[in-house]
Design a protein around this motif. Structure first.
Motif, PDB file in Angstrom:
ATOM      1  N   GLU A 218     -10.086  -1.422  -0.351  1.00 49.97           N
ATOM      2  CA  GLU A 218      -9.105  -2.496  -0.149  1.00 49.97           C
ATOM      3  C   GLU A 218      -7.700  -2.091  -0.560  1.00 49.97           C
ATOM      4  OE1 GLU A 218      -9.703  -2.647  -4.444  1.00 49.97           O
ATOM      5  OE2 GLU A 218     -11.038  -2.279  -2.753  1.00 49.97           O
ATOM      6  N   ALA A 219      -7.584  -1.019  -1.378  1.00 58.14           N
ATOM      7  CA  ALA A 219      -6.278  -0.633  -1.919  1.00 58.14           C
ATOM      8  C   ALA A 219      -5.585   0.466  -1.122  1.00 58.14           C
ATOM      9  CB  ALA A 219      -6.435  -0.178  -3.376  1.00 58.14           C
ATOM     10  N   LEU A 220      -6.292   1.091  -0.181  1.00 51.67           N
ATOM     11  CA  LEU A 220      -5.697   2.210   0.554  1.00 51.67           C
ATOM     12  C   LEU A 220      -4.739   1.690   1.624  1.00 51.67           C
ATOM     13  CD1 LEU A 220      -8.751   4.598   0.793  1.00 51.67           C
ATOM     14  CD2 LEU A 220      -6.592   5.052  -0.379  1.00 51.67           C
ATOM     15  N   GLN A 221      -3.465   1.746   1.325  1.00 48.27           N
ATOM     16  CA  GLN A 221      -2.444   1.171   2.195  1.00 48.27           C
ATOM     17  C   GLN A 221      -1.385   2.173   2.647  1.00 48.27           C
ATOM     18  OE1 GLN A 221      -0.874  -1.980  -0.216  1.00 48.27           O
ATOM     19  NE2 GLN A 221      -2.786  -3.113  -0.290  1.00 48.27           N
ATOM     20  N   ASP A 222      -1.292   3.309   1.966  1.00 45.74           N
ATOM     21  CA  ASP A 222      -0.174   4.222   2.213  1.00 45.74           C
ATOM     22  C   ASP A 222      -0.414   5.208   3.349  1.00 45.74           C
ATOM     23  OD1 ASP A 222       1.036   2.914   0.184  1.00 45.74           O
ATOM     24  OD2 ASP A 222       0.984   4.565  -1.252  1.00 45.74           O
ATOM     25  N   GLN A 223      -1.663   5.365   3.795  1.00 44.58           N
ATOM     26  CA  GLN A 223      -1.971   6.276   4.891  1.00 44.58           C
ATOM     27  C   GLN A 223      -2.708   5.496   5.975  1.00 44.58           C
ATOM     28  OE1 GLN A 223      -3.464   9.150   1.676  1.00 44.58           O
ATOM     29  NE2 GLN A 223      -3.117  10.509   3.406  1.00 44.58           N
ATOM     30  N   GLU A 224      -2.094   5.328   7.112  1.00 44.61           N
ATOM     31  CA  GLU A 224      -2.592   4.414   8.143  1.00 44.61           C
ATOM     32  C   GLU A 224      -3.989   4.791   8.623  1.00 44.61           C
ATOM     33  OE1 GLU A 224      -2.837   1.113  10.217  1.00 44.61           O
ATOM     34  OE2 GLU A 224      -1.165   1.619   8.901  1.00 44.61           O
ATOM     35  N   GLU A 225      -4.235   6.081   8.844  1.00 43.83           N
ATOM     36  CA  GLU A 225      -5.539   6.498   9.361  1.00 43.83           C
ATOM     37  C   GLU A 225      -6.650   6.155   8.371  1.00 43.83           C
ATOM     38  OE1 GLU A 225      -7.897  10.451  11.073  1.00 43.83           O
ATOM     39  OE2 GLU A 225      -5.828  10.623  10.359  1.00 43.83           O
ATOM     40  N   GLU A 226      -6.466   6.498   7.087  1.00 35.48           N
ATOM     41  CA  GLU A 226      -7.497   6.214   6.091  1.00 35.48           C
ATOM     42  C   GLU A 226      -7.588   4.715   5.812  1.00 35.48           C
ATOM     43  OE1 GLU A 226      -9.658   8.289   5.384  1.00 35.48           O
ATOM     44  OE2 GLU A 226      -8.654  10.078   6.107  1.00 35.48           O
ATOM     45  N   ARG A 227      -6.483   4.008   5.898  1.00 38.84           N
ATOM     46  CA  ARG A 227      -6.526   2.555   5.733  1.00 38.84           C
ATOM     47  C   ARG A 227      -7.426   1.932   6.793  1.00 38.84           C
ATOM     48  NH1 ARG A 227      -4.118  -1.996   7.847  1.00 38.84           N
ATOM     49  NH2 ARG A 227      -3.782  -3.713   6.361  1.00 38.84           N
ATOM     50  N   GLU A 228      -7.274   2.379   8.042  1.00 42.07           N
ATOM     51  CA  GLU A 228      -8.087   1.834   9.134  1.00 42.07           C
ATOM     52  C   GLU A 228      -9.557   2.179   8.941  1.00 42.07           C
ATOM     53  OE1 GLU A 228      -9.720   0.178  12.403  1.00 42.07           O
ATOM     54  OE2 GLU A 228      -7.766  -0.226  11.506  1.00 42.07           O
ATOM     55  N   ARG A 229      -9.855   3.405   8.549  1.00 38.77           N
ATOM     56  CA  ARG A 229     -11.245   3.793   8.345  1.00 38.77           C
ATOM     57  C   ARG A 229     -11.894   2.960   7.236  1.00 38.77           C
ATOM     58  NH1 ARG A 229     -10.998  10.446   8.564  1.00 38.77           N
ATOM     59  NH2 ARG A 229     -10.987  10.647  10.826  1.00 38.77           N
ATOM     60  N   ASN A 230     -11.133   2.708   6.189  1.00 39.29           N
ATOM     61  CA  ASN A 230     -11.689   1.958   5.067  1.00 39.29           C
ATOM     62  C   ASN A 230     -11.820   0.475   5.386  1.00 39.29           C
ATOM     63  OD1 ASN A 230     -12.100   3.541   2.296  1.00 39.29           O
ATOM     64  ND2 ASN A 230     -10.510   4.574   3.472  1.00 39.29           N
ATOM     65  N   LEU A 231     -10.926  -0.060   6.225  1.00 34.85           N
ATOM     66  CA  LEU A 231     -11.086  -1.452   6.664  1.00 34.85           C
ATOM     67  C   LEU A 231     -12.357  -1.630   7.486  1.00 34.85           C
ATOM     68  CD1 LEU A 231      -7.497  -2.687   7.597  1.00 34.85           C
ATOM     69  CD2 LEU A 231      -9.052  -3.697   5.912  1.00 34.85           C
ATOM     70  N   ARG A 232     -12.780  -0.568   8.146  1.00 30.77           N
ATOM     71  CA  ARG A 232     -14.012  -0.645   8.925  1.00 30.77           C
ATOM     72  C   ARG A 232     -15.220  -0.954   8.050  1.00 30.77           C
ATOM     73  NH1 ARG A 232     -13.133   4.891  12.397  1.00 30.77           N
ATOM     74  NH2 ARG A 232     -11.257   4.220  13.546  1.00 30.77           N
TER      75      ARG A 232
END
Length: 243
Positions: A218-232
Motif C-alpha cells: 500500500e505504501a509503494l507510490q514512488d515507482q509507477e510500475e511497482e505501484r501498479e504491480r502491488n495494487l494488483r
C-alpha cells in the motif's frame, strides 16, 4: 458486480498530543485508499473486548486485512524473549489472533501485511525469527526505513502461487521495513515468495483464501510500475473476497 467489504483491524494507540487521555483505534489511510482503488469497501474493526460485537462486525464483511505494526510477543509462538523484540503488546497480539481464528471459522478471506503476515503465521502455529540481523547470517538489509515509499530489494515468486497470479510476474521489487520474519510457516500455509537471501516474504493458503506479504504494498507510490504491480495484490484480494 458487487463490491466486497473488507474489515481492517485497527490498533489502539495513545494520542499523546491530545489533552484527553483516550486511546484511539488507528488505521493507516493508505490501506483504505488501496482497497477503494481495488474496488473494495473498507471498514474499521476496532480493538474491543466484546466478542459478540466482534462476531457481528465480522459477519458483516467479506474479508479482513491485518495491517502492519509492532513486534509480536515471542510467547505466542512458544519462545522466550531474547531481548530482540521491539515494543511488543501481548494484549493486541491475542486480540488479533482471536480475530483471525474467528474469521477462519466464518470462512472469511484474509490478507496480512508486514506484522499481519507474521501474526497470521503465528496464529496458525508458525514461528518467527526474532531479529534478522543477529539470527540470519549474511541476510540482506530488511529494515530500510528511509525508503518506505520506494523499492529496496527484489523477491522471487512461486510459479503456481496466488501471488504470482495476482502480480503477473516471477519477480518484483518491494520496500522493506521489518527486522523480524517468518522462520517456519504455520499449518497449511505455503511460502510463496522469497527475498534474495532466502527469507520468506509471502505465504498463502488457496483453500482458506489466505494471502500474506511481508512488505507494504500500500505504501509503494514512488515507482509507477511497482505501484501498479502491488495494487494488483489488493485487486486479487478483493476478487477472493467476492467468492
Amino acid at each position: 458486480m458487487s463490491r466486497p467489504r473488507i474489515g481492517i483491524i485497527s490498533y489502539l494507540e495513545e494520542n499523546k498530543e491530545s489533552v484527553f487521555r483516550f486511546r484511539q483505534n488507528m488505521i493507516n489511510e493508505a490501506y483504505t485508499s488501496a482497497l477503494l482503488e481495488s474496488g473494495a469497501i473498507p471498514s474499521i474493526i476496532p480493538s474491543i473486548g466484546d466478542k459478540e460485537a466482534i462476531d457481528l462486525l465480522l459477519s458483516s464483511v467479506d474479508g479482513i486485512l491485518i495491517p502492519g505494526g509492532e513486534d509480536i510477543d515471542p510467547s505466542l509462538y512458544g519462545e522466550e524473549s531474547e531481548g530482540l523484540s521491539q515494543k511488543t503488546n501481548k494484549d493486541q497480539d491475542l486480540f488479533q489472533k482471536d480475530i483471525i481464528l474467528r474469521a477462519l471459522d466464518m470462512h472469511k478471506c484474509i490478507m496480512g501485511i508486514c506484522r499481519g503476515h507474521q501474526i497470521v503465521n503465528v496464529t496458525l502455529g508458525g514461528k518467527l525469527f526474532q531479529d534478522i540481523p543477529s539470527q540470519v547470517p549474511n541476510a540482506t538489509i530488511h529494515k530500510d526505513i528511509s525508503n518506505a515509499y520506494t523499492t529496496s530489494h527484489a523477491i522471487r515468486i512461486e510459479e503456481n502461487s496466488m501471488l504470482r497470479q495476482a502480480v503477473g510476474s516471477a519477480m518484483i521489487k518491494v520496500n522493506t521495513l521489518h527486522h523480524q520474519a517468518v522462520r517456519i510457516p504455520g499449518c497449511k500455509l505455503a511460502a510463496s515468495a522469497w527475498a534474495e537471501d532466502g527469507l520468506i516474504e509471502a505465504t498463502e493458503d488457496r483453500e482458506r483464501r489466505i494471502i500474506t506479504v511481508q512488505w507494504h504494498p500500500e505504501a509503494l507510490q514512488d515507482q509507477e510500475e511497482e505501484r501498479e504491480r502491488n495494487l494488483r495484490i489488493f485487486r486479487f484480494f478483493a476478487s477472493l473476497a467476492r467468492k
